[in-house]
Write a protein that holds these residues in place. Structure first.
Motif, short mmCIF file in Angstrom:
data_model
loop_
_atom_site.label_atom_id
_atom_site.label_comp_id
_atom_site.label_asym_id
_atom_site.label_seq_id
_atom_site.Cartn_x
_atom_site.Cartn_y
_atom_site.Cartn_z
N TRP A 117 -9.36 -2.39 -7.39
CA TRP A 117 -9.35 -3.84 -7.23
C TRP A 117 -9.93 -4.61 -8.41
O TRP A 117 -9.89 -5.85 -8.38
N ARG A 118 -10.43 -3.95 -9.43
CA ARG A 118 -11.14 -4.69 -10.48
C ARG A 118 -10.24 -5.67 -11.22
O ARG A 118 -10.70 -6.63 -11.82
N HIS A 119 -8.94 -5.44 -11.21
CA HIS A 119 -8.00 -6.37 -11.86
C HIS A 119 -7.36 -7.31 -10.86
O HIS A 119 -6.38 -7.98 -11.19
N GLY A 120 -7.91 -7.37 -9.65
CA GLY A 120 -7.44 -8.32 -8.67
C GLY A 120 -6.64 -7.67 -7.56
O GLY A 120 -6.33 -6.48 -7.57
N GLY A 121 -6.30 -8.51 -6.57
CA GLY A 121 -5.57 -8.03 -5.42
C GLY A 121 -4.09 -7.84 -5.67
O GLY A 121 -3.43 -7.03 -4.99
N SER A 122 -3.52 -8.59 -6.63
CA SER A 122 -2.07 -8.52 -6.84
C SER A 122 -1.58 -7.12 -7.19
O SER A 122 -0.55 -6.69 -6.65
N PRO A 123 -2.24 -6.38 -8.09
CA PRO A 123 -1.76 -5.01 -8.35
C PRO A 123 -1.79 -4.12 -7.11
O PRO A 123 -0.91 -3.27 -6.93
N VAL A 124 -2.77 -4.33 -6.24
CA VAL A 124 -2.85 -3.54 -5.00
C VAL A 124 -1.67 -3.85 -4.10
O VAL A 124 -0.97 -2.95 -3.61
N LEU A 125 -1.43 -5.14 -3.88
CA LEU A 125 -0.34 -5.55 -2.99
C LEU A 125 1.02 -5.19 -3.57
O LEU A 125 1.92 -4.72 -2.87
N ARG A 126 1.16 -5.40 -4.86
CA ARG A 126 2.43 -5.09 -5.52
C ARG A 126 2.74 -3.60 -5.41
O ARG A 126 3.88 -3.20 -5.15
N GLY A 127 1.72 -2.76 -5.59
CA GLY A 127 1.94 -1.32 -5.50
C GLY A 127 2.39 -0.91 -4.11
O GLY A 127 3.29 -0.09 -3.96
N LEU A 128 1.77 -1.48 -3.06
CA LEU A 128 2.16 -1.15 -1.70
C LEU A 128 3.59 -1.59 -1.40
O LEU A 128 4.36 -0.89 -0.74
#
Length: 492
Positions: A117-128
């Motif tokens: 999460w250190r680069h924000g929530g967008s990479p997490v959501l985009r990956g899912l």
């Protein structure tokens, strides 16, 4: 393998109002940090683990633009990292079994945050989403109650919210969880113009006929209704799972550490008499209640199949923050349910998958509705919030009049941009909800009036030759979500 008895769609609505730079405790950034630590982190962890096992189409996840902005904001990212560290320190201070349990939770959260999460929530959501684990829903920018909003600002807020989602996640959301599930006749035309293909309403809006998505009016836009018979098995304050005696009690705190040391124990047990929290006891309750929910879903689908003569659809929809923040064991329960449903002969899917599977019924004419008290609009336009309704009208009128003059000048106008940003934050549906529900009323009214004051101050300076640019820049340092917001795109 036999055909599934029907399709189950779990829909989660992730939303908090803009909290950055607007107080810390007990309402403000503390609210965001708690939800992030106890709901967003563990939910993403559950979904990532299931995705790594090859599972897809697990659930439909709505994330409002105003929350997505906070999950990506450098200020809030630093803030939640500090909060997670403080959580671990408080666990050490508590000691004993409570401290050990909280230490494990905080250590896992810190590791998860620093890894993913250190680069924000967008990479997490985009990956899912790119893995196919979830379908992401968007929404209008700052969660306005759309039926009461000026049509120009309503259209702007929705279009820009969808663009914001596309920028963060790499694809434009095709569906939305409309704020408060609020609908007024004709809104489907605005959805169609914006490219929205599906949205949520509460079950009573469809008179309980929720076993298929329904085209609204003469449009191709589909309304999905919450199945209240199933949803309330979790949600109901009287009989919902979170109130079971074994689960951690949300309301009882250890005043020295702020941690929650007790289990529910009983509905009428005083806080000082509640039994200590027992993780093993809670784990047993999770297994029991997950199995019960799966049985409830299957029975409901069997009843629908008998009544309709074909496999039906169940949509269970909840606030994401219920799972983990309000109900400590909620993420573990979700994990168990998503694993158990396929083995019970239930097809698990997203809303998009339900459409692809043919769960679409006959067109329907919808009346005005919401998912609030009475399933109407009373929470957001009742007497308790008449002052906010009047204030919102004045804010929107002032902002639109000022912006119309400012955008006549060549080039982008940071002053006009901030006027719209503050106006959208002022008319957030959260403030009226909090007042009507008697929850942090002073904070809610202060927030609405603060953003209103920003609109009036900036607009007055712009009209009188005052320091409008300086004022807009100063306000933006506190209220700076949606950097791509461009007032020139406001419909004329």
């Amino acid at each position: 393998m036999s055909e599934p008895v029907g399709t189950f769609c779990l829909v989660l609505h992730s939303h908090l109002p803009w909290l950055a730079h607007h107080g810390r405790w007990p309402v403000g950034e503390e609210w965001l940090n708690q939800a992030w630590a106890h709901s967003y982190l563990p939910l993403a962890r559950v979904l990532r683990r299931l995705a790594e096992e090859g599972r897809t189409d697990l659930l439909t996840l709505g994330v409002t633009p105003v929350l997505a902005a906070q999950l990506d904001d450098p200020h809030t990212l630093r803030g939640v990292h500090d909060w997670l560290g403080d959580w671990q320190l408080r666990a050490h201070q508590a000691g004993g079994e409570l401290g050990a349990h909280e230490h494990r939770g905080s250590a896992e959260a810190l590791s998860d945050f620093e890894t993913h999460w250190r680069h924000g929530g967008s990479p997490v959501l985009r990956g899912l989403a790119e893995h196919g684990a979830v379908e992401l829903l968007g929404g209008p920018l700052a969660h306005p109650f759309q039926p009461l909003l000026d049509p120009r600002l309503r259209s702007f807020s929705l279009e820009q919210g969808l663009r914001d989602g596309e920028t963060r996640w790499g694809s434009r959301p095709q569906g939305i969880w409309a704020p408060e599930c609020a609908y007024a006749p004709g809104m489907e035309q605005g959805y169609a113009t914006a490219g929205v293909q599906r949205f949520l309403v509460d079950g009573p809006a469809l008179h309980g006929q929720t076993s298929a998505a329904r085209p609204v009016g003469r449009s191709d836009v589909l309304a999905f209704g919450r199945d209240l018979e199933v949803s309330y098995r979790v949600w109901s304050p009287r009989a919902g799972y979170p109130g079971s005696a074994e689960y951690r009690d949300f309301h009882t705190h250890d005043h020295g550490t702020g941690l929650k040391p007790s289990r529910v124990t009983g509905r009428h047990v005083d806080p000082h008499e509640k039994a200590p929290y027992d993780p093993e006891l809670a784990a047993g309750a999770v297994a029991r209640d997950a199995a019960d929910f799966v049985a409830v879903v299957r029975r409901r689908l069997e009843d629908l199949a008998r009544a309709d003569g074909r496999p039906g659809l169940v949509v269970a929809a909840y606030d994401t923050e219920l799972f983990g923040h309000w109900w400590h064991e909620g993420p573990a329960w979700l994990d168990a349910v998503l694993r158990l449903l396929p083995g019970a002969g239930v097809r698990v899917s997203t809303l998009r998958g339900a459409v692809e599977a043919g769960h679409v019924g006959a067109p329907v004419e919808l009346g005005s509705s919401s998912w609030g008290s009475g399933k109407d609009w009373r929470v957001w336009e009742g007497e308790a919030v008449r002052d906010l309704v009047d204030l919102n009208a004045e804010v929107v009128r002032t902002a639109l009049d000022a912006v119309d003059l400012l955008v006549k000048e060549p080039g982008r106008s940071p002053v006009a941009d901030q006027l719209l940003r503050e106006a959208l934050l002022a008319v957030s549906s959260d403030w009226a909800f909090m007042v009507t529900k008697d929850s942090a009323v002073d904070y809610a009214r202060t927030r609405a009036r603060t953003h209103a004051h920003a609109v009036f101050e900036i607009a007055h300076a712009a009209a009188t030759g005052g320091p409008a640019a300086e004022l807009a820049a100063r306000w933006r340092r506190a209220d700076g979500p949606f950097p791509a917001l461009d007032a020139r795109l406001l419909p004329s």
